[in-house]
Design a protein around this motif. Structure first.
Motif, mmCIF file in Angstrom:
data_model
loop_
_atom_site.group_PDB
_atom_site.id
_atom_site.type_symbol
_atom_site.label_atom_id
_atom_site.label_comp_id
_atom_site.label_asym_id
_atom_site.label_seq_id
_atom_site.Cartn_x
_atom_site.Cartn_y
_atom_site.Cartn_z
ATOM 1 N N GLY A 9 0.792 -1.229 0.000
ATOM 2 C CA GLY A 9 0.000 0.000 0.000
ATOM 3 C C GLY A 9 0.819 1.271 0.000
ATOM 4 N N ARG A 135 -8.726 0.727 -1.308
ATOM 5 C CA ARG A 135 -8.607 -0.238 -2.414
ATOM 6 C C ARG A 135 -9.876 -1.082 -2.536
ATOM 7 N NH1 ARG A 135 -2.826 -3.333 -1.674
ATOM 8 N NH2 ARG A 135 -1.455 -1.723 -2.500
ATOM 9 N N THR A 137 -10.200 -4.120 -1.650
ATOM 10 C CA THR A 137 -9.882 -5.491 -2.084
ATOM 11 C C THR A 137 -9.652 -6.449 -0.919
ATOM 12 O OG1 THR A 137 -7.535 -4.895 -2.257
ATOM 13 C CG2 THR A 137 -8.847 -4.732 -4.272
#
Length: 186
Positions: A9, A135, A137
């Motif tokens: 990240g 994100r 995800t």
């Protein structure tokens, strides 16, 4: 050679991909790693990875053929072969290692001044949390695991030649470009 490591990240892959796409004059090419997992989708042996069986991988470990490797899960290995890096260098490529912090430290120890190591650092763990959540995800549990790992990985930053804090992507990209150009000019 360019070694780039960062917590998940932090923007490492974004910065490296920008360098490779926008600055072809740097002749940057990813090192082609080995893995013991099966190819996914359209992956080809010798392009994205060299695909080995767990037994083949273990034999290469025993022979000391890897610069660095990691067993991520039981019999699921990833690693960088010394011979492959040498082939890429002989072909005139500037090899980029996009690796975890331990791998980055090990590769730097092996190559010394022939390689520059960069650590891409998020401005804070809180910002890293925001990015990972943004994100969309990962599960909340996976995010907590990534953050715990990131806090550990941040302790490795002093072992790298340079730390680039990615609080503004364009600024971090320019700082990285300057460092790489200066290193290659030596």
């Amino acid at each position: 050679m360019l070694i780039v490591s960062a917590p998940s990240g932090s923007g490492k892959s974004t910065i490296v991909n920008w360098l490779m796409k926008e600055h072809p004059e740097l002749r940057l090419y990813f090192s082609i790693s080995c893995t013991s997992r099966e190819p996914r989708g359209t992956e080809q042996n010798g392009v994205e990875y060299f695909f080995l069986t767990p037994e083949e991988f273990k034999a290469k470990i025993a022979n000391g053929e890897f610069l660095e490797y990691e067993e991520v899960y039981a019999d699921r290995f990833y690693g960088t072969l010394k011979a492959q890096v040498e082939r890429q260098l002989e072909a005139g490529q500037n090899v980029v290692f996009d690796v975890d912090v331990k791998g980055g430290v090990n590769i730097k120890k092996y190559y010394g001044d022939r390689a520059m190591s960069l650590f891409i650092q998020p401005p804070s763990v809180e910002e890293l949390r925001r990015r990972l959540e943004g994100r969309g995800t990962d599960t909340p549990e996976a995010i907590e695991n990534r953050l715990a790992k990131a806090e550990y990985e941040l302790t490795f930053a002093p072992q790298f030649d340079h730390v680039v804090v990615n609080d503004d992507l364009a600024t971090a990209e320019q700082e990285t470009l300057k460092l790489v150009k200066n290193f290659f000019a030596q």
